[in-house]
Write an enzyme that holds these catalytic residues in place. Structure first.
Site, PDB file in Angstrom:
ATOM      1  N   GLU A  95       0.484  -1.143   0.028  1.00 30.16           N
ATOM      2  CA  GLU A  95      -0.294  -0.263   0.067  1.00 30.16           C
ATOM      3  C   GLU A  95       1.171   1.128   0.255  1.00 30.16           C
ATOM      4  OE1 GLU A  95      -2.354   0.147   3.151  1.00 30.16           O
ATOM      5  OE2 GLU A  95      -2.904  -2.366   3.422  1.00 30.16           O
ATOM      6  N   CYS A 112       3.231   8.048   1.257  1.00 32.87           N
ATOM      7  CA  CYS A 112       3.233   7.618   2.571  1.00 32.87           C
ATOM      8  C   CYS A 112       3.770   5.966   1.568  1.00 32.87           C
ATOM      9  CB  CYS A 112       1.645   7.170   3.461  1.00 32.87           C
ATOM     10  SG  CYS A 112       2.869   5.944   4.498  1.00 32.87           S
ATOM     11  N   CYS A 119       6.287  -6.798   7.853  1.00 34.47           N
ATOM     12  CA  CYS A 119       6.579  -6.542   9.002  1.00 34.47           C
ATOM     13  C   CYS A 119       7.419  -6.472   9.966  1.00 34.47           C
ATOM     14  CB  CYS A 119       6.191  -5.069   9.498  1.00 34.47           C
ATOM     15  SG  CYS A 119       7.812  -4.892  10.322  1.00 34.47           S
ATOM     16  N   CYS A 123       5.033  -5.457  15.643  1.00 28.98           N
ATOM     17  CA  CYS A 123       3.987  -4.137  17.190  1.00 28.98           C
ATOM     18  C   CYS A 123       2.787  -4.342  17.392  1.00 28.98           C
ATOM     19  CB  CYS A 123       4.182  -2.780  16.655  1.00 28.98           C
ATOM     20  SG  CYS A 123       6.387  -2.546  15.879  1.00 28.98           S
ATOM     21  N   CYS A 126       0.039  -3.136  15.460  1.00 30.08           N
ATOM     22  CA  CYS A 126      -0.605  -2.692  14.287  1.00 30.08           C
ATOM     23  C   CYS A 126      -0.384  -3.508  13.333  1.00 30.08           C
ATOM     24  CB  CYS A 126       0.832  -1.939  13.244  1.00 30.08           C
ATOM     25  SG  CYS A 126       1.794  -1.877  12.393  1.00 30.08           S
ATOM     26  N   SER A 206      10.824   7.026   8.949  1.00 30.69           N
ATOM     27  CA  SER A 206      10.337   6.655  10.192  1.00 30.69           C
ATOM     28  C   SER A 206      10.859   5.252  10.771  1.00 30.69           C
ATOM     29  CB  SER A 206       8.661   6.606   9.808  1.00 30.69           C
ATOM     30  OG  SER A 206       7.511   5.987  11.457  1.00 30.69           O
ATOM     31  N   CYS A 348      -2.368   1.490   7.041  1.00 30.53           N
ATOM     32  CA  CYS A 348      -1.000   1.145   5.942  1.00 30.53           C
ATOM     33  C   CYS A 348      -1.357  -0.689   6.944  1.00 30.53           C
ATOM     34  CB  CYS A 348       0.379   1.869   5.939  1.00 30.53           C
ATOM     35  SG  CYS A 348       0.554   3.417   5.100  1.00 30.53           S
TER      36      CYS A 348
HETATM   37  N1  SAH Z   1       8.035   1.135  10.750  1.00 28.19           N
HETATM   38  C1  SAH Z   1       8.026   1.742  10.863  1.00 28.19           C
HETATM   39  C2  SAH Z   1       7.654   2.752   9.689  1.00 28.19           C
HETATM   40  C3  SAH Z   1       5.910   2.816   9.964  1.00 28.19           C
HETATM   41  S1  SAH Z   1       4.429   1.754  10.764  1.00 28.19           S
HETATM   42  C4  SAH Z   1       7.633   2.394  12.142  1.00 28.19           C
HETATM   43  O1  SAH Z   1       7.302   2.219  12.623  1.00 28.19           O
HETATM   44  O2  SAH Z   1       7.620   3.293  12.508  1.00 28.19           O
HETATM   45  C5  SAH Z   1       3.419   2.273  10.037  1.00 28.19           C
HETATM   46  C6  SAH Z   1       2.600   4.022  11.073  1.00 28.19           C
HETATM   47  O3  SAH Z   1       1.486   3.579  11.382  1.00 28.19           O
HETATM   48  C7  SAH Z   1       3.409   4.731  12.265  1.00 28.19           C
HETATM   49  O4  SAH Z   1       3.759   5.742  12.733  1.00 28.19           O
HETATM   50  C8  SAH Z   1       3.061   3.517  12.860  1.00 28.19           C
HETATM   51  O5  SAH Z   1       3.167   4.491  14.839  1.00 28.19           O
HETATM   52  C9  SAH Z   1       1.583   3.840  12.602  1.00 28.19           C
HETATM   53  N2  SAH Z   1       0.356   2.753  13.376  1.00 28.19           N
HETATM   54  C10 SAH Z   1       0.651   1.517  13.215  1.00 28.19           C
HETATM   55  N3  SAH Z   1      -0.534   0.752  13.857  1.00 28.19           N
HETATM   56  C11 SAH Z   1      -1.486   1.902  14.227  1.00 28.19           C
HETATM   57  C12 SAH Z   1      -2.228   2.193  14.742  1.00 28.19           C
HETATM   58  N4  SAH Z   1      -3.141   1.104  14.678  1.00 28.19           N
HETATM   59  N5  SAH Z   1      -3.262   3.382  15.023  1.00 28.19           N
HETATM   60  C13 SAH Z   1      -2.065   4.655  14.931  1.00 28.19           C
HETATM   61  N6  SAH Z   1      -1.254   4.287  13.693  1.00 28.19           N
HETATM   62  C14 SAH Z   1      -0.685   3.217  14.111  1.00 28.19           C
HETATM   63 FE1  SF4 Z   2       6.265  -2.696  11.314  1.00 24.87          FE
HETATM   64 FE2  SF4 Z   2       5.932   0.065  12.249  1.00 24.87          FE
HETATM   65 FE3  SF4 Z   2       4.075  -1.444  12.180  1.00 24.87          FE
HETATM   66 FE4  SF4 Z   2       6.028  -1.468  13.781  1.00 24.87          FE
HETATM   67  S1  SF4 Z   2       4.592  -0.085  13.589  1.00 24.87           S
HETATM   68  S2  SF4 Z   2       4.581  -3.712  13.012  1.00 24.87           S
HETATM   69  S3  SF4 Z   2       7.742  -1.323  13.057  1.00 24.87           S
HETATM   70  S4  SF4 Z   2       5.444  -1.367  10.193  1.00 24.87           S
END
Ligand code: SAH
Ligand code: SF4
Length: 359
Positions: A95, A112, A119, A123, A126, A206, A348
């Protein structure tokens, strides 16, 4: 489907192409003409490059691929966030999200981009993290998202000269610094005057906090901005939601951020997802304020967005507002991404996850 054996034209630097053209007995400056077709006119094939001779085009076709992942879906309306779902060779889905500038009189937008399929960081909040890791994106697949969005814009509007994108945030699916070489090569194409021509300060990477790679990035020449996905101000809470914190605890992460700042100046910001009764306490808020002030860094608060199969909740609006106010009172520069930004990031990975579950 088999992956192509020829290299993609989108992963080539101007210099490498100039050398190749010279080896073919062509003028070096023809390489600049080709780059113009790709990155200014957003051509869709070698055959569109009408000021290159037929012989040269044939040689190019033999040696390089012009393949760009096709769009599967675009969601969202004009002036809103749009989400692109691309289908890569081999069938994987990724995406990119297009975010409007935020004021009516501007068509300029931020894209973005994703850097991996899934990934590896896992996390807990996410969608990308929850669906596991498949593979790194190639240089061409990262550059391809930028090209794909610009080409889509041209098809939509019929404009020829105007550019769509003014900024790139590497905040899509994947951990960018876990795909370091390809990311650097792709950003250098997007950044180059002969390429995407987007200034390094318009590009934000990021990361969830890979400390050694942050130090490595500090040694690179371009002045990319760095966003740290902090999401908790103590190790005990960060460990619960971000497995990467076991490897690089806060002390180590923040020391790497300091090294980055020493090399680059004030280029760091912190991302902080607010999750109900987990990281939204006054204690976390105070500690976060301390960290932000130490770095003179901006904080982006992102209320948690629902992720399929995840039990976390967004805090009540009063708690979110209280957290924001408290940071502000402590002198921290802070923004609250309501709706627009919030949706985007959670989205994303989500679109892909849903599509995969349907299949
Ligand atoms: N892996 C890197 C790159 C972006 S991850 C990182 O973690 O920084 C994708 C983005 O979406 C990050 O800014 C993360 O904090 C945010 N994100 C992921 N899951 C989310 C959620 N459930 N609600 C709000 N933001 C979220
Ligand atoms: Fe990966 Fe970023 Fe999602 Fe964490 S928040 S699982 S580092 S994409």
């Amino acid at each position: 489907m088999e992956r192509p054996s020829v290299e993609s034209i989108f992963s080539q630097s101007l210099e490498a192409l100039q050398d190749q053209f010279e080896r073919w007995g062509e003028s070096r400056w023809r390489a600049g003409q080709l780059m113009d077709w790709i990155y200014r006119k957003f051509a869709g094939s070698f055959d569109e490059c009408s000021n290159l001779s037929k012989t040269l085009r044939a040689k190019l076709k033999e040696n390089y691929s012009f393949y760009c992942a096709p769009l599967v879906t675009v969601t969202g309306q004009e002036h809103e966030t749009r989400k692109f779902l691309w289908k890569l060779e081999g069938g994987d889905l990724i995406e990119s999200v297009l975010i409007p500038a935020g004021h009516e009189d501007s068509d300029r937008q931020t894209l973005c981009v994703s850097t991996q399929v899934g990934c590896p960081c896992g996390c807990k909040f996410c969608a990308s993290g929850r669906s596991g890791f498949v593979r790194n994106l190639t240089v061409a697949e990262i550059v391809g998202q930028f090209l794909g969005a610009e080409r889509w814009y041209r098809r939509q509007t019929g404009v020829k000269e105007e550019r769509l994108l003014s900024n790139i945030v590497v905040m899509g699916m994947g951990e960018p610094l876990a795909n370091y070489e390809n990311l650097m090569a792709a950003l250098s194409v997007i950044n180059a005057p002969w390429g995407g021509n987007l200034g390094a300060r318009k590009i934000t990477i990021s990361t969830s906090g890979l400390a050694p790679q942050i130090r490595r990035l500090a040694g690179e020449e371009p002045q990319y901005r760095l966003a740290i996905s902090l999401h908790a101000a103590t190790d005990s809470i960060r460990n619960q939601i971000m497995p990467v914190n076991h490897r690089y605890p806060l002390k180590e992460l923040l020391a790497a951020c300091e090294a980055y700042q020493r090399a680059k100046g004030r280029m760091i910001s912190f991302e902080y997802i607010l999750i109900d009764r987990l990281n939204d306490t006054p204690e976390q808020c105070d500690l976060l304020a301390g960290i932000a002030r130490r770095f003179h860094a901006h904080v982006n608060l992102i209320p948690f967005n629902d992720v399929d199969g995840c039990d976390f909740r967004r805090p009540p609006q009063t708690v979110i507002q209280g957290f924001f106010n408290h940071l502000q009172q402590r002198g921290v520069s802070v923004t609250l991404r309501q709706k627009k930004g919030g949706d985007i990031n959670a989205a994303c990975g989500q679109l892909r996850l849903r599509k995969m579950e349907k299949n």
